[in-house]
Design a protein around this motif. Sequence first.
Motif, short mmCIF file in Angstrom:
data_model
loop_
_atom_site.label_atom_id
_atom_site.label_comp_id
_atom_site.label_asym_id
_atom_site.label_seq_id
_atom_site.Cartn_x
_atom_site.Cartn_y
_atom_site.Cartn_z
N UNK A 1 30.48 16.99 31.64
CA UNK A 1 29.68 16.58 30.50
C UNK A 1 29.17 17.77 29.72
N UNK A 2 29.44 19.00 30.21
CA UNK A 2 29.04 20.23 29.52
C UNK A 2 30.13 20.58 28.51
N UNK A 3 29.73 20.78 27.20
CA UNK A 3 30.72 21.04 26.16
C UNK A 3 31.47 22.33 26.39
N UNK A 4 30.86 23.45 27.01
CA UNK A 4 31.42 24.77 27.02
C UNK A 4 31.92 25.20 28.37
N UNK A 5 31.53 24.41 29.54
CA UNK A 5 31.94 24.85 30.86
C UNK A 5 32.76 23.78 31.53
N UNK A 6 33.84 23.31 30.91
CA UNK A 6 34.62 22.22 31.42
C UNK A 6 35.64 22.71 32.44
N UNK A 7 36.15 21.73 33.23
CA UNK A 7 37.07 22.06 34.31
C UNK A 7 38.41 22.56 33.80
N UNK A 8 38.80 22.18 32.57
CA UNK A 8 40.08 22.66 32.05
C UNK A 8 40.07 24.17 31.93
N UNK A 9 38.96 24.74 31.45
CA UNK A 9 38.86 26.20 31.35
C UNK A 9 38.88 26.83 32.73
N UNK A 10 38.20 26.19 33.72
CA UNK A 10 38.21 26.71 35.08
C UNK A 10 39.62 26.81 35.60
N UNK A 11 40.40 25.74 35.43
CA UNK A 11 41.76 25.72 35.95
C UNK A 11 42.66 26.70 35.21
N UNK A 12 42.41 26.89 33.94
CA UNK A 12 43.21 27.86 33.19
C UNK A 12 42.87 29.27 33.62
N UNK A 13 41.60 29.59 33.74
CA UNK A 13 41.19 30.95 34.06
C UNK A 13 41.68 31.39 35.44
N UNK A 14 41.68 30.48 36.41
CA UNK A 14 42.14 30.90 37.73
C UNK A 14 43.66 30.88 37.85
N UNK A 15 44.34 30.41 36.79
CA UNK A 15 45.80 30.43 36.77
C UNK A 15 46.46 29.31 37.52
N UNK A 16 45.67 28.37 38.05
CA UNK A 16 46.26 27.33 38.90
C UNK A 16 47.12 26.35 38.12
N UNK A 17 46.92 26.24 36.81
CA UNK A 17 47.70 25.27 36.04
C UNK A 17 49.07 25.80 35.64
N UNK A 18 49.30 27.09 35.81
CA UNK A 18 50.55 27.66 35.32
C UNK A 18 51.78 27.05 35.98
N UNK A 19 51.63 26.53 37.18
CA UNK A 19 52.76 25.90 37.86
C UNK A 19 53.20 24.63 37.14
N UNK A 20 52.32 24.03 36.36
CA UNK A 20 52.63 22.78 35.67
C UNK A 20 52.87 22.97 34.18
N UNK A 21 52.85 24.22 33.73
CA UNK A 21 53.04 24.51 32.31
C UNK A 21 54.50 24.89 32.06
N UNK A 22 55.13 24.20 31.12
CA UNK A 22 56.53 24.48 30.83
C UNK A 22 56.68 25.75 30.00
N UNK A 23 57.89 26.28 30.00
CA UNK A 23 58.16 27.49 29.21
C UNK A 23 58.00 27.22 27.71
#
Length: 482
Positions: A295-317
């Motif tokens: 519910x926080x506009x600036x500290x959302x989980x999407x940024x957390x997952x991007x910053x730690x690099x964990x989403x890169x496995x699901x990101x296409x070229x």
Amino acid sequence: MNGAASPNRNGGVRGLPGFLRRSVRTYEEEEDVSPPESQEIPETQQQQQQQGDQVEEKSPSSTQVEGENSSNDHDETNTVSTTTTTDNNNNDNDDDDNADDHNNNMEEEEDESVVPPLPSADKTTSSTTVPKAKFERQVSYKETQFDKVMTADVVSMSELRKLAWNGTPSKHRAQAWKFMLGYVPVNKARRDTTLQRKRSEYKEAIRQHYDIDDDIRTSIEQETLRQVLVDVPRTAPEVGLFRDDRIRRCLARLLYIWAMRHPASSYVQGINDIATPLVTVFLSSHVQHLVLQDNDNDNDNSNNNVLDGSVMAEISDDIVEDVEADVYWCLTNLLAGIQDHYTSDQPGVQRMVARLEELVNRIDAKLSEHLKNVGIEFMQFAFKWMNCLLLREFKLKCVMRLWDTYIAEGDGGFEEFHVYVCAAFLCQFSTQLQSMEFDEIFGFLQQMPTDKWTDTDVEMLLSQAFVLSTLFEGSDAHLTSG
């Protein structure tokens, strides 16, 4: 039981005691969940249900009256009415009158009674569904305003900048930055074609400048590429995203291509840091559907997952290529306003450091005097603040909030307003700094204590900088000492 009265939304429940009728009304108004059938029922209520079970085959009205009379042995009239069950049709009206009298008595005793949980009358009424809205994130007023502006056929830049100055919701940040940096047209009809064209142009630049043999490069080009390849692994090494091989290749390509297409400045250390917020924000816009939002506009989980690099496995070229092109063009437009920061001798950076020193001398003369007395020069610590735009002093999450305001400021956000932010930032630690000597001050300024800073701290800093800008902007007062 088939004979039990069930709650309905059109009126009260005739035949239920008063305290249960009130429970039904409260239950319907608040749309709460019925308690599980296995929930413990108060002793008096168990007696009512047991006695009701014994007369299950009797008429509904007589069953209700018998259950009510079991808790009021002193009412002889009610006792007689419950034992006379042979002629249900003749007793219906009497039973209803007795039930109403008893309900009135029970309502008078409500203040002295504990209202028990509402028992489920049958399978239908006990399985009320929890409203979906209780599990959905509430949309804030700010998000509603952003939704209205961002979904318009033609985005109003004045309205967008006004909203973004106070912080941009995560789901709109990437697109808002692209609008305000002049990369994406505000006219909805032109956006897709413009994006396709710009991304195609960038791919052509890769083939022209990067995907070539080293033998074709000049000695200057080879040296520039070498410097870029050395700096990329040093870029935000504490952030998992920038340790990802694909992200590092993206950074290397876009930084080198920018240098080749801007020979007046070419590549300078610090530009690699400036690209990191753009990469993070633009990549976040592609992965918000993979994670839940806070519910926080600036500290959302999407940024957390991007910053730690964990989403890169699901990101296409393909997505990575689009992000790279978008970062390149937005970085180009951003640096166009501060290009003399990265030309020979970096005159823009030196100019900003001089402004900072004069401004601090005006607003905190004691701090300025102390730094001078212990031998600290502003160029020793503020050069990095100007060259890297405080990216090494704050975590990336805080930088994103800082940049919402910088980009919303338009021309001058990364230069004039940045000086006021640096002045407010330094003066926040005035008391501590005045109690230190040279070595302590130098170490403190090289490692500012901002690890625990949040968006709230950044917003306080921006507010202080805004006050300074209203006092000194457009005048020479801050450039005149004494």
